[in-house]
Design an enzyme around this catalytic site. Structure first.
Site, PDB file in Angstrom:
ATOM      1  N   VAL A  78      14.219  -5.576  11.770  1.00  0.00           N
ATOM      2  CA  VAL A  78      14.316  -5.660  10.308  1.00  0.00           C
ATOM      3  C   VAL A  78      15.506  -4.846   9.788  1.00  0.00           C
ATOM      4  CG1 VAL A  78      13.122  -5.244   8.119  1.00  0.00           C
ATOM      5  CG2 VAL A  78      11.833  -6.057  10.098  1.00  0.00           C
ATOM      6  N   GLY A 102       5.714 -10.907   4.773  1.00  0.00           N
ATOM      7  CA  GLY A 102       7.141 -11.032   5.109  1.00  0.00           C
ATOM      8  C   GLY A 102       7.976 -11.348   3.882  1.00  0.00           C
ATOM      9  N   GLY A 131      11.470 -12.224  17.201  1.00  0.00           N
ATOM     10  CA  GLY A 131      11.425 -11.081  16.285  1.00  0.00           C
ATOM     11  C   GLY A 131      10.234 -11.083  15.344  1.00  0.00           C
ATOM     12  N   LYS A 186      -2.596  -5.352   6.362  1.00  0.00           N
ATOM     13  CA  LYS A 186      -2.120  -6.120   5.205  1.00  0.00           C
ATOM     14  C   LYS A 186      -3.258  -6.421   4.233  1.00  0.00           C
ATOM     15  CE  LYS A 186       1.667  -8.147   7.841  1.00  0.00           C
ATOM     16  NZ  LYS A 186       2.065  -9.232   8.735  1.00  0.00           N
TER      17      LYS A 186
HETATM   18  P1  NAP Z   1      11.690  -2.474  15.704  1.00  0.00           P
HETATM   19  O1  NAP Z   1      12.567  -3.624  16.031  1.00  0.00           O
HETATM   20  O2  NAP Z   1      10.854  -1.876  16.795  1.00  0.00           O
HETATM   21  O3  NAP Z   1      12.632  -1.333  15.076  1.00  0.00           O
HETATM   22  C1  NAP Z   1      12.212  -0.027  14.863  1.00  0.00           C
HETATM   23  C2  NAP Z   1      13.448   0.832  14.613  1.00  0.00           C
HETATM   24  O4  NAP Z   1      13.052   2.162  14.283  1.00  0.00           O
HETATM   25  C3  NAP Z   1      14.385   0.954  15.820  1.00  0.00           C
HETATM   26  O5  NAP Z   1      15.725   0.921  15.394  1.00  0.00           O
HETATM   27  C4  NAP Z   1      14.052   2.326  16.413  1.00  0.00           C
HETATM   28  O6  NAP Z   1      15.153   2.929  17.059  1.00  0.00           O
HETATM   29  C5  NAP Z   1      13.704   3.091  15.165  1.00  0.00           C
HETATM   30  N1  NAP Z   1      12.754   4.167  15.399  1.00  0.00           N
HETATM   31  C6  NAP Z   1      11.478   4.078  15.784  1.00  0.00           C
HETATM   32  N2  NAP Z   1      10.911   5.289  15.875  1.00  0.00           N
HETATM   33  C7  NAP Z   1      11.876   6.175  15.540  1.00  0.00           C
HETATM   34  C8  NAP Z   1      11.937   7.591  15.462  1.00  0.00           C
HETATM   35  N3  NAP Z   1      10.875   8.338  15.730  1.00  0.00           N
HETATM   36  N4  NAP Z   1      13.099   8.179  15.077  1.00  0.00           N
HETATM   37  C9  NAP Z   1      14.185   7.431  14.797  1.00  0.00           C
HETATM   38  N5  NAP Z   1      14.185   6.079  14.850  1.00  0.00           N
HETATM   39  C10 NAP Z   1      13.054   5.481  15.233  1.00  0.00           C
HETATM   40  O7  NAP Z   1      10.684  -2.846  14.522  1.00  0.00           O
HETATM   41  P2  NAP Z   1      10.870  -3.973  13.394  1.00  0.00           P
HETATM   42  O8  NAP Z   1      10.337  -5.269  13.878  1.00  0.00           O
HETATM   43  O9  NAP Z   1      12.220  -3.898  12.832  1.00  0.00           O
HETATM   44  O10 NAP Z   1       9.782  -3.476  12.316  1.00  0.00           O
HETATM   45  C11 NAP Z   1      10.063  -2.387  11.472  1.00  0.00           C
HETATM   46  C12 NAP Z   1       8.958  -2.275  10.422  1.00  0.00           C
HETATM   47  O11 NAP Z   1       8.934  -3.466   9.648  1.00  0.00           O
HETATM   48  C13 NAP Z   1       7.541  -2.129  10.988  1.00  0.00           C
HETATM   49  O12 NAP Z   1       6.775  -1.330  10.133  1.00  0.00           O
HETATM   50  C14 NAP Z   1       7.008  -3.562  10.958  1.00  0.00           C
HETATM   51  O13 NAP Z   1       5.603  -3.607  10.885  1.00  0.00           O
HETATM   52  C15 NAP Z   1       7.629  -4.049   9.685  1.00  0.00           C
HETATM   53  N6  NAP Z   1       7.780  -5.491   9.562  1.00  0.00           N
HETATM   54  C16 NAP Z   1       8.336  -6.210  10.570  1.00  0.00           C
HETATM   55  C17 NAP Z   1       8.499  -7.579  10.423  1.00  0.00           C
HETATM   56  C18 NAP Z   1       9.093  -8.441  11.511  1.00  0.00           C
HETATM   57  O14 NAP Z   1       9.066  -9.669  11.366  1.00  0.00           O
HETATM   58  N7  NAP Z   1       9.637  -7.862  12.601  1.00  0.00           N
HETATM   59  C19 NAP Z   1       8.102  -8.209   9.232  1.00  0.00           C
HETATM   60  C20 NAP Z   1       7.556  -7.425   8.199  1.00  0.00           C
HETATM   61  C21 NAP Z   1       7.412  -6.070   8.385  1.00  0.00           C
HETATM   62  P3  NAP Z   1      15.819   2.265  18.391  1.00  0.00           P
HETATM   63  O15 NAP Z   1      16.479   1.006  17.918  1.00  0.00           O
HETATM   64  O16 NAP Z   1      16.811   3.265  18.867  1.00  0.00           O
HETATM   65  O17 NAP Z   1      14.678   2.004  19.317  1.00  0.00           O
HETATM   66  N1  HSE Z   2       4.267  -8.812  13.374  1.00  0.00           N
HETATM   67  C1  HSE Z   2       4.127  -9.251  12.027  1.00  0.00           C
HETATM   68  C2  HSE Z   2       3.690 -10.695  12.024  1.00  0.00           C
HETATM   69  C3  HSE Z   2       5.447  -9.091  11.313  1.00  0.00           C
HETATM   70  O1  HSE Z   2       3.682 -11.317  13.087  1.00  0.00           O
HETATM   71  O2  HSE Z   2       3.320 -11.211  10.976  1.00  0.00           O
HETATM   72  C4  HSE Z   2       5.330  -9.319   9.857  1.00  0.00           C
HETATM   73  O3  HSE Z   2       4.579  -8.328   9.232  1.00  0.00           O
END
Ligand code: NAP
Ligand code: HSE
Length: 430
Positions: free
Chosen positions: A14, A133, A186, A204
């Site tokens: 994200v 989302g 993703g 949620k």
């Molecule tokens: P992700 O790809 O795992 O990214 C997490 C990021 O945070 C990475 O850049 C990681 O660093 C960094 N990070 C984690 N712990 C850390 C720490 N202790 N100190 C510094 N940096 C740290 O996760 P994501 O999919 O982007 O999701 C992020 C958030 O958005 C979550 O809360 C998720 O539930 C929410 N979300 C995701 C989606 C989706 O479709 N993916 C949709 C809606 C909401 P590194 O890159 O160095 O590992």
């Molecule tokens: N992992 C979550 C999903 C990302 O699959 O809906 C969006 O919150």
């Protein structure tokens, strides 16, 4: 134009999409009257390769660099998990920064405390991306539906499980293969058990329960069941009974209080939720004034989530701006001519029922560069020697179609060009 400096906590799926969208701008600054600039991003591993349109010098492995930077006005928390996200959001709010987050876990578990801190500090904490989302569901409940007593919310709010269930249902695909695809695209959480065991949907629905019903439910008190036990056989048997299977999160006003629950449900094939496929989400809201509403859209994935995150960021930036935002739609567009429209067409005509008629009709369409997809002869009137001819075309240019329609009407073999109806396209392959 005012420039607003942004700090990112997290630059994963994200965070990188948010950074790319800020860097590419796409007219965002003109439309909103605010120029966004990412000045720092905290990650775990600064040496990891990433597609984030940010110079290496903007990365730090110390999140305090972001929350304590006096130039940063808005912090975007997209690292996920309860800790250290809770401490970092608190610290940013206490430093007078506004915070936008996509982190449903920290909001479901500690949202009350975080919102209280924001209120004490006179700062804003927005979290549209945490539910649904890219679908603007929280804003709809909070603002557009504010006059309603909400009676029920039922939702498909986990893209990963809906993607898995859809492919299991339509292809009989194996659970593990489909989960791997969801991770590659993703959609899935860092730990996919959060998706498949229903924790993500639980967080949620707790957030929705808090916003729509004012009930702060402890996450452990809510019934939760994931999709691991759902088998290909269940889809077959449910189908025979007229149902499909979806993971549903529900928050419903009942005589006993607010019923919150997350579990797989049989859903009748005719209702809107049954046709929500892949990583799409749908939130069904019933309000006492509006009745039932269905908000459907991409519930997961980098760009849709970035859309919701940046919507919140621009809302904060505009509400704190001392200059008026640019007018909506500042990037002007010419009005397109109808003749340049492209679509498929349904053509119904009354034509002579004899040999050679179809050849003449096909010749006219061919001359206008219109390709025929199908031809059906429907009702015939033997006494008058005519028949209804229905032609479906492939995608064609409106100007060409109009020219062909004039020529078809002028053919001796065509008694009447009765109707020409455009086919609305939902598929770019059309
Ligand atoms: P992700 O790809 O795992 O990214 C997490 C990021 O945070 C990475 O850049 C990681 O660093 C960094 N990070 C984690 N712990 C850390 C720490 N202790 N100190 C510094 N940096 C740290 O996760 P994501 O999919 O982007 O999701 C992020 C958030 O958005 C979550 O809360 C998720 O539930 C929410 N979300 C995701 C989606 C989706 O479709 N993916 C949709 C809606 C909401 P590194 O890159 O160095 O590992
Ligand atoms: N992992 C979550 C999903 C990302 O699959 O809906 C969006 O919150």
């Amino acid at each position: 134009m005012r420039t607003v400096k942004i700090g990112l906590l997290g630059l994963g799926v994200v965070g990188s999409a948010v950074s790319r969208a800020i860097s590419s701008d796409r007219g965002m600054a003109d439309r909103s009257g605010v120029k966004l600039e990412v000045s720092k991003a905290a990650v775990r591993d600064v040496s990891k390769p990433r597609d984030a349109s940010l110079p290496q010098s903007a990365l730090t492995s110390n999140p305090q660099d972001v929350v304590s930077d006096p130039d940063i006005e808005i912090v975007i928390e997209v690292m996920g998990g309860e800790n250290p996200a809770f401490e970092l959001i608190t610290s940013a709010l206490e430093s007078g920064k506004h915070v936008v987050t996509a982190n449903k876990e920290v909001l479901a578990k500690r949202g009350g405390e975080l919102l209280a801190t924001a209120q004490q500090q006179g700062t804003q904490l927005l979290y549209e991306a945490s539910v649904g989302g890219g679908i603007p569901v929280l804003d709809a409940i909070e603002n557009d539906l504010a006059a309603n007593q909400i009676n029920s919310i039922r939702a498909i709010i986990n893209g990963t499980t809906n993607y898995i269930l859809t492919r299991m249902s339509s292809e009989g695909a194996a659970y593990a293969d489909v989960l791997a695809d969801a991770q590659r695209l993703g959609y899935a959480e860092a730990d996919p058990t959060a998706d498949v065991d229903g924790f993500d949907a639980l967080y949620k629905i707790v957030i929705l329960g808090q916003l729509a019903f004012g009930v702060s439910a402890p996450v452990d008190a809510v019934y939760r069941e994931g999709i691991r036990k759902v088998d290909a056989k269940d889809f077959r048997y449910a189908d025979e009974l007229g149902f499909t299977i979806k993971l549903i999160g529900a928050a419903q006003r009942t005589a006993d209080g607010l019923m919150l629950r997350v579990h797989p449900s049989l859903v009748p094939v005719g209702v809107p939720m049954a046709s929500v496929s892949g990583a799409l989400n749908m939130v069904e809201i019933e309000g006492d004034l509006v009745g039932a509403l269905w908000l459907q859209g991409p519930g997961a994935g980098p760009e849709p989530t970035a859309s919701a995150v940046l919507g919140d960021v621009l809302s904060v930036a505009r509400s704190t701006a001392d200059t008026a935002p640019a007018t909506a739609g500042a990037a002007e567009l010419e009005l397109a001519e109808m003749g340049s429209h492209r679509c498929r067409y349904y053509i119904r005509m009354t034509a002579a029922d004899r040999s050679g008629v179809l050849a003449q009709v096909a010749q006219v369409l061919g001359d206008a560069d219109i390709s025929i997809r199908s031809v059906i002869q429907m009702d015939t009137n033997e006494s008058e020697g005519v028949a209804d001819l229905v032609i479906m075309t492939h995608s064609a240019l409106e100007a060409n179609m109009q020219e062909a329609a004039d020529r078809l009407s002028g053919l001796d073999v065509v008694v009447e060009l009765d109707n020409l109806i455009r086919v609305e396209s939902y598929d770019h392959a059309d």
